[in-house]
Enzyme design. Structure first.
Site, PDB file in Angstrom:
ATOM      1  CB  THR A  70     -11.135  40.346  46.631  1.00 36.92           C
ATOM      2  OG1 THR A  70     -10.417  38.992  46.369  1.00 36.92           O
ATOM      3  CG2 THR A  70     -12.564  39.587  45.858  1.00 36.92           C
ATOM      4  N   GLY A 110     -12.214  33.384  42.635  1.00 42.46           N
ATOM      5  CA  GLY A 110     -12.896  32.489  43.482  1.00 42.46           C
ATOM      6  C   GLY A 110     -13.611  32.788  44.877  1.00 42.46           C
ATOM      7  CE  LYS A 111      -9.730  36.144  49.223  1.00 42.34           C
ATOM      8  NZ  LYS A 111      -9.099  37.329  49.669  1.00 42.34           N
ATOM      9  CD  GLU A 119      -2.854  41.669  51.715  1.00 38.06           C
ATOM     10  OE1 GLU A 119      -2.113  41.050  52.324  1.00 38.06           O
ATOM     11  OE2 GLU A 119      -3.668  41.302  50.780  1.00 38.06           O
ATOM     12  CG  ASP A 135      -6.030  39.060  54.650  1.00 39.69           C
ATOM     13  OD1 ASP A 135      -5.689  38.948  53.560  1.00 39.69           O
ATOM     14  OD2 ASP A 135      -5.441  39.409  55.695  1.00 39.69           O
ATOM     15  CG  PHE A 164      -9.712  29.973  44.936  1.00 45.51           C
ATOM     16  CD1 PHE A 164      -8.936  30.953  45.689  1.00 45.51           C
ATOM     17  CD2 PHE A 164     -11.072  29.792  45.415  1.00 45.51           C
ATOM     18  CE1 PHE A 164      -9.385  31.350  46.964  1.00 45.51           C
ATOM     19  CE2 PHE A 164     -11.674  30.272  46.212  1.00 45.51           C
ATOM     20  CZ  PHE A 164     -10.697  31.171  47.258  1.00 45.51           C
ATOM     21  N   GLY A 165      -6.619  28.498  44.870  1.00 46.09           N
ATOM     22  CA  GLY A 165      -5.563  28.670  45.858  1.00 46.09           C
ATOM     23  C   GLY A 165      -5.063  27.394  46.259  1.00 46.09           C
ATOM     24  CE  LYS A 182     -12.970  26.903  49.729  1.00 44.70           C
ATOM     25  NZ  LYS A 182     -12.375  27.844  48.800  1.00 44.70           N
ATOM     26  CG  HIS A 227     -11.621  29.585  55.100  1.00 42.91           C
ATOM     27  ND1 HIS A 227     -11.849  28.225  54.499  1.00 42.91           N
ATOM     28  CD2 HIS A 227     -10.913  30.309  54.395  1.00 42.91           C
ATOM     29  CE1 HIS A 227     -11.266  28.354  53.183  1.00 42.91           C
ATOM     30  NE2 HIS A 227     -10.971  29.460  53.313  1.00 42.91           N
TER      31      HIS A 227
HETATM   32  P1  ITT Z   1      -7.360  39.613  47.628  1.00 43.92           P
HETATM   33  O1  ITT Z   1      -6.192  40.054  48.667  1.00 43.92           O
HETATM   34  O2  ITT Z   1      -7.134  40.499  46.381  1.00 43.92           O
HETATM   35  O3  ITT Z   1      -8.606  39.179  47.934  1.00 43.92           O
HETATM   36  P2  ITT Z   1      -5.617  37.210  47.456  1.00 43.92           P
HETATM   37  O4  ITT Z   1      -5.913  36.053  46.812  1.00 43.92           O
HETATM   38  O5  ITT Z   1      -4.282  37.725  47.802  1.00 43.92           O
HETATM   39  O6  ITT Z   1      -7.005  38.147  46.995  1.00 43.92           O
HETATM   40  P3  ITT Z   1      -5.633  36.663  50.488  1.00 43.92           P
HETATM   41  O7  ITT Z   1      -4.342  37.338  50.650  1.00 43.92           O
HETATM   42  O8  ITT Z   1      -6.822  36.696  51.297  1.00 43.92           O
HETATM   43  O9  ITT Z   1      -6.384  37.186  49.049  1.00 43.92           O
HETATM   44  O10 ITT Z   1      -5.237  35.030  50.052  1.00 43.92           O
HETATM   45  C1  ITT Z   1      -4.341  34.498  50.985  1.00 43.92           C
HETATM   46  C2  ITT Z   1      -3.877  33.364  49.885  1.00 43.92           C
HETATM   47  O11 ITT Z   1      -4.714  32.067  50.191  1.00 43.92           O
HETATM   48  C3  ITT Z   1      -3.932  33.422  48.254  1.00 43.92           C
HETATM   49  O12 ITT Z   1      -2.701  32.597  48.006  1.00 43.92           O
HETATM   50  C4  ITT Z   1      -5.294  32.806  48.168  1.00 43.92           C
HETATM   51  O13 ITT Z   1      -5.204  31.990  46.732  1.00 43.92           O
HETATM   52  C5  ITT Z   1      -5.416  31.505  49.215  1.00 43.92           C
HETATM   53  N1  ITT Z   1      -6.714  31.552  49.495  1.00 43.92           N
HETATM   54  C6  ITT Z   1      -7.774  32.382  50.095  1.00 43.92           C
HETATM   55  N2  ITT Z   1      -9.087  31.935  50.237  1.00 43.92           N
HETATM   56  C7  ITT Z   1      -8.662  30.540  49.889  1.00 43.92           C
HETATM   57  C8  ITT Z   1      -9.534  29.413  50.049  1.00 43.92           C
HETATM   58  O14 ITT Z   1     -10.929  29.513  50.303  1.00 43.92           O
HETATM   59  N3  ITT Z   1      -9.322  28.153  49.411  1.00 43.92           N
HETATM   60  C9  ITT Z   1      -7.878  28.074  48.979  1.00 43.92           C
HETATM   61  N4  ITT Z   1      -6.833  29.215  49.026  1.00 43.92           N
HETATM   62  C10 ITT Z   1      -7.414  30.215  49.420  1.00 43.92           C
END
Ligand code: ITT
Length: 179
Positions: free
Chosen positions: A6, A10-11, A32, A62, A136-137, A157, A162
């Site tokens: 990744t 954050g992950k 992807e 994912d 994050f995110g 969390k 999830h």
């Molecule tokens: P990688 O593909 O490199 O792992 P990414 O952030 O693009 O990184 P995803 O496609 O799985 O990974 O993530 C989808 C979106 O959801 C992305 O905008 C993340 O920031 C967000 N996301 C993933 N897990 C999250 C979480 O636990 N809490 C909040 N947002 C999350």
């Protein structure tokens, strides 16, 4: 040792809190494919295993946020939507709906060159106006039991999220396998 594939710190942070196994981050931008989270993660794990140096097992995560009233949008497109619209706009769109329920889903795909396995976790919550500084995110707009994920510590969390649920299944499977 697990190679966690990744670009999202954050992950990695959450996986490190959760797994006993040591976690090495591999920042490889796998293809992807269009499809469901499971297909995307499985494809990514095989491609990363084939294309990156090192021979340890890889784990791809994912994740998507599925808003009920928007027929599951942004779902598998969550990363694109965060980058283009931003989470404030997602909140503004969801705010117009009476039903603000949403589900976060994670699929972890493990691949070691022979065995391919997936582990899924999900959590239900509600889309709310952004609150909190952690995580994050989409964490600031996703509330579970009255608090957003951005108002929780990583441990809090992970206990309900999830990703935490998917990591728990993965950890159990790995422990059984290593016995
Ligand atoms: P990688 O593909 O490199 O792992 P990414 O952030 O693009 O990184 P995803 O496609 O799985 O990974 O993530 C989808 C979106 O959801 C992305 O905008 C993340 O920031 C967000 N996301 C993933 N897990 C999250 C979480 O636990 N809490 C909040 N947002 C999350």
């Amino acid at each position: 040792m697990i190679r966690f594939v990744t670009g999202n710190e954050g992950k990695v942070h959450e996986a490190r809190e959760y797994l006993d196994e040591s976690v090495e981050q591999v920042d490889y931008d796998y293809t992807e494919i269009q499809g469901e989270l499971k297909d995307i993660a499985l494809y990514g794990s095989r491609e990363t295993f084939a294309e990156t140096p090192g021979d340890g097992p890889v784990l791809v995560d994912d994740t998507g946020l599925f808003v009920e009233a928007l027929s599951g949008f942004p779902g598998p497109y969550s990363a694109f939507v965060e980058d283009t619209l931003g989470i404030e706009r997602v909140w503004e769109i969801a705010q117009r709906e009476e039903n603000r329920r949403a589900t976060f889903r994670t699929v972890l795909a493990y691949y070691d060159g022979e065995t391919a396995e997936t582990f899924e976790g999900s959590v239900r919550g509600r889309i709310v106006a952004p609150r909190g500084d952690d995580g994050f995110g989409y964490d600031p707009i996703f509330a579970h039991d009255g608090r957003t994920f951005a108002e929780m510590s990583t441990a809090e969390k992970n206990a309900i999220s999830h990703r935490g649920r998917a990591l728990a299944k993965f950890a159990d499977w790995l422990a059984e396998r290593n016995e």
